[in-house]
Each structure stands twice: as structure tokens, then as C-alpha cells.
Scaffold this motif. Structure first.
Motif, PDB file in Angstrom:
ATOM      1  N   ARG A  87      37.178  35.112  42.170  1.00 50.31           N
ATOM      2  CA  ARG A  87      35.832  35.070  41.570  1.00 50.31           C
ATOM      3  C   ARG A  87      35.336  36.491  41.296  1.00 50.31           C
ATOM      4  N   GLN A  88      35.600  37.403  42.217  1.00 46.47           N
ATOM      5  CA  GLN A  88      35.184  38.790  42.026  1.00 46.47           C
ATOM      6  C   GLN A  88      35.986  39.450  40.905  1.00 46.47           C
ATOM      7  N   VAL A  89      37.255  39.128  40.801  1.00 49.33           N
ATOM      8  CA  VAL A  89      38.073  39.660  39.707  1.00 49.33           C
ATOM      9  C   VAL A  89      37.511  39.186  38.366  1.00 49.33           C
ATOM     10  N   ARG A  90      37.188  37.914  38.273  1.00 58.72           N
ATOM     11  CA  ARG A  90      36.663  37.354  37.022  1.00 58.72           C
ATOM     12  C   ARG A  90      35.321  37.975  36.630  1.00 58.72           C
ATOM     13  N   ALA A  91      34.626  38.574  37.581  1.00 53.94           N
ATOM     14  CA  ALA A  91      33.331  39.204  37.308  1.00 53.94           C
ATOM     15  C   ALA A  91      33.447  40.706  37.007  1.00 53.94           C
ATOM     16  N   LEU A  92      34.655  41.245  37.010  1.00 54.01           N
ATOM     17  CA  LEU A  92      34.840  42.676  36.767  1.00 54.01           C
ATOM     18  C   LEU A  92      34.363  43.076  35.376  1.00 54.01           C
ATOM     19  N   ALA A  93      33.888  44.313  35.278  1.00 49.66           N
ATOM     20  CA  ALA A  93      33.456  44.852  33.989  1.00 49.66           C
ATOM     21  C   ALA A  93      34.656  45.207  33.103  1.00 49.66           C
ATOM     22  N   VAL A  94      35.810  45.478  33.727  1.00 52.58           N
ATOM     23  CA  VAL A  94      37.020  45.792  32.971  1.00 52.58           C
ATOM     24  C   VAL A  94      37.549  44.474  32.405  1.00 52.58           C
ATOM     25  N   ALA A  95      37.286  44.232  31.123  1.00 48.32           N
ATOM     26  CA  ALA A  95      37.557  42.930  30.517  1.00 48.32           C
ATOM     27  C   ALA A  95      39.012  42.496  30.647  1.00 48.32           C
ATOM     28  N   SER A  96      39.954  43.426  30.480  1.00 47.90           N
ATOM     29  CA  SER A  96      41.361  43.030  30.558  1.00 47.90           C
ATOM     30  C   SER A  96      41.717  42.502  31.944  1.00 47.90           C
ATOM     31  N   ASN A  97      41.136  43.083  32.975  1.00 48.16           N
ATOM     32  CA  ASN A  97      41.412  42.600  34.327  1.00 48.16           C
ATOM     33  C   ASN A  97      40.600  41.352  34.658  1.00 48.16           C
ATOM     34  N   ALA A  98      39.436  41.204  34.073  1.00 49.86           N
ATOM     35  CA  ALA A  98      38.610  40.029  34.350  1.00 49.86           C
ATOM     36  C   ALA A  98      39.285  38.747  33.873  1.00 49.86           C
ATOM     37  N   GLN A  99      40.087  38.836  32.832  1.00 42.26           N
ATOM     38  CA  GLN A  99      40.761  37.658  32.273  1.00 42.26           C
ATOM     39  C   GLN A  99      42.245  37.606  32.603  1.00 42.26           C
ATOM     40  N   ILE A 100      42.673  38.387  33.557  1.00 38.55           N
ATOM     41  CA  ILE A 100      44.090  38.506  33.920  1.00 38.55           C
ATOM     42  C   ILE A 100      44.661  37.168  34.400  1.00 38.55           C
ATOM     43  N   PRO A 101      45.872  36.819  33.955  1.00 40.18           N
ATOM     44  CA  PRO A 101      46.531  35.646  34.530  1.00 40.18           C
ATOM     45  C   PRO A 101      46.799  35.900  36.017  1.00 40.18           C
ATOM     46  N   ALA A 102      46.646  34.850  36.822  1.00 39.63           N
ATOM     47  CA  ALA A 102      46.766  35.026  38.270  1.00 39.63           C
ATOM     48  C   ALA A 102      47.626  33.934  38.887  1.00 39.63           C
ATOM     49  N   MET A 103      48.492  34.372  39.816  1.00 39.11           N
ATOM     50  CA  MET A 103      49.320  33.458  40.593  1.00 39.11           C
ATOM     51  C   MET A 103      48.910  33.565  42.054  1.00 39.11           C
ATOM     52  N   ALA A 104      48.683  32.429  42.681  1.00 39.04           N
ATOM     53  CA  ALA A 104      48.349  32.391  44.103  1.00 39.04           C
ATOM     54  C   ALA A 104      49.608  32.156  44.916  1.00 39.04           C
ATOM     55  N   ILE A 105      49.692  32.871  46.026  1.00 39.85           N
ATOM     56  CA  ILE A 105      50.763  32.674  46.999  1.00 39.85           C
ATOM     57  C   ILE A 105      50.102  32.154  48.270  1.00 39.85           C
ATOM     58  N   THR A 106      50.659  31.089  48.828  1.00 41.05           N
ATOM     59  CA  THR A 106      50.041  30.506  50.008  1.00 41.05           C
ATOM     60  C   THR A 106      51.083  29.903  50.946  1.00 41.05           C
ATOM     61  N   GLY A 107      50.739  29.850  52.199  1.00 42.98           N
ATOM     62  CA  GLY A 107      51.578  29.188  53.183  1.00 42.98           C
ATOM     63  C   GLY A 107      51.222  27.721  53.334  1.00 42.98           C
ATOM     64  N   PHE A 108      50.158  27.285  52.652  1.00 42.67           N
ATOM     65  CA  PHE A 108      49.682  25.908  52.732  1.00 42.67           C
ATOM     66  C   PHE A 108      50.164  25.162  51.507  1.00 42.67           C
ATOM     67  N   ALA A 109      51.048  24.191  51.708  1.00 44.01           N
ATOM     68  CA  ALA A 109      51.772  23.611  50.576  1.00 44.01           C
ATOM     69  C   ALA A 109      51.289  22.249  50.099  1.00 44.01           C
ATOM     70  N   ASP A 110      50.222  21.692  50.666  1.00 40.14           N
ATOM     71  CA  ASP A 110      49.882  20.327  50.275  1.00 40.14           C
ATOM     72  C   ASP A 110      49.239  20.263  48.883  1.00 40.14           C
ATOM     73  N   ASP A 111      49.233  19.045  48.314  1.00 39.64           N
ATOM     74  CA  ASP A 111      48.724  18.841  46.959  1.00 39.64           C
ATOM     75  C   ASP A 111      47.242  19.167  46.842  1.00 39.64           C
ATOM     76  N   LYS A 112      46.475  18.863  47.874  1.00 40.97           N
ATOM     77  CA  LYS A 112      45.038  19.145  47.851  1.00 40.97           C
ATOM     78  C   LYS A 112      44.792  20.658  47.709  1.00 40.97           C
ATOM     79  N   MET A 113      45.544  21.458  48.456  1.00 40.45           N
ATOM     80  CA  MET A 113      45.395  22.908  48.373  1.00 40.45           C
ATOM     81  C   MET A 113      45.806  23.404  46.990  1.00 40.45           C
TER      82      MET A 113
END
Length: 150
Positions: A87-113
Motif C-alpha cells: 500500500r505504501q509502495v502504491r502511494a509513492l510519488a515516484v510513478a514508475s515505482n508506484a505502479q511496479i509489478p509485485a510478487m509476494a513470497i510467503t510461507g503461508f500456502a493456503d488458498d485464502k492467503m
């Protein structure tokens, strides 16, 4: 002259088509040093330019000064969780970074997460321990998407 197992000259063998990420600027955010080093190594081997930091606060500082093409972030960060961080990244003033594609890495593998991660604005998610071939495939996919919009 080098030859293949079938005795053919190696020059006649088509090279394996490994994806390259030449010049792709990637920011890796993970508090686990081994994960940061592994992701950095794999991405740099494919030609990416990688910056790796241990916290969301460090990442936000770096993103204020440097444009990136892709963000890879752990969800379980110690200072700010990955959801709040994005959410903070999406609010950045640097437009290229605000719209950056993002991949999440997590140890929690369920469908809900997974659904929660995608709803938060990450384009992809991957579970730890990470399959490195799948990791690279997702990075390539996100990089291609990004290039289509540039």
C-alpha cells in the motif's frame, strides 16, 4: 571439438533457451539473508540488476531514489507486513515505482492467503520454500507484462 552424447559436433546442437532478464531492475525485500542471497544470485545469473534489502523501511528509502521494474517482497516482514508495505509502495510519488509489478513470497500456502495477497495488489505469489524454476518463470512473466505497458 566438443561433441554431444550422440557424437554430433556441439556447434550443431541448438542451445537451451533459458530466459534472460538482461537489465531488468529488481528489488528483493526479505528479512531472511539466505533468501535474499539466493534470489539475488538466481536473478543476476539471468542478467537482472538486483537490489536486496531486509525491511520494508529500507525498501521504501531505496524506491524513493531508484526506479525498479519489479518488486519481490516477503509478506512476513518484521517492521511492516507485506500488505501494508505494498500500500505504501502504491502511494509513492515516484510513478514508475508506484505502479511496479509485485510478487509476494510467503510461507503461508493456503488458498485464502493467496486470494488475500492478490486482492492486496500483488500480481503473483509464490510459497517458501521456493521452486527456483517457478520463481524465474514468474519473474519472466511479470517482466514481459511490464514491457508491454512501457
Amino acid at each position: 571439438m566438443l561433441t554431444t552424447e550422440a557424437g554430433q559436433p556441439q556447434g550443431d546442437v541448438a542451445p537451451v533457451d533459458f530466459p534472460t532478464l538482461n537489465g531488468l531492475r529488481v528489488l528483493v525485500v526479505d528479512n531472511d539473508l539466505d533468501t535474499r542471497e539466493l534470489f539475488t544470485f538466481v536473478l543476476e545469473e539471468k542478467g537482472a540488476v538486483v537490489s536486496a534489502v531486509a525491511s520494508a523501511c529500507e525498501a521504501l528509502e531505496v524506491m524513493q531514489a531508484t526506479p525498479f521494474d519489479l518488486l519481490i517482497s516477503d509478506i512476513g516482514l518484521p517492521d511492516i507486513d507485506g500488505f501494508r508495505f505494498l500500500r505504501q509502495v502504491r502511494a509513492l510519488a515516484v510513478a514508475s515505482n508506484a505502479q511496479i509489478p509485485a510478487m509476494a513470497i510467503t510461507g503461508f500456502a493456503d488458498d485464502k492467503m493467496r486470494l488475500q495477497i492478490l486482492a492486496a495488489g500483488f500480481q503473483q505469489t509464490l510459497t517458501k520454500p521456493t521452486d527456483l524454476d517457478q520463481f524465474v518463470a514468474i519473474v519472466v512473466e511479470l517482466a514481459e507484462r511490464q514491457r508491454q505497458f512501457v
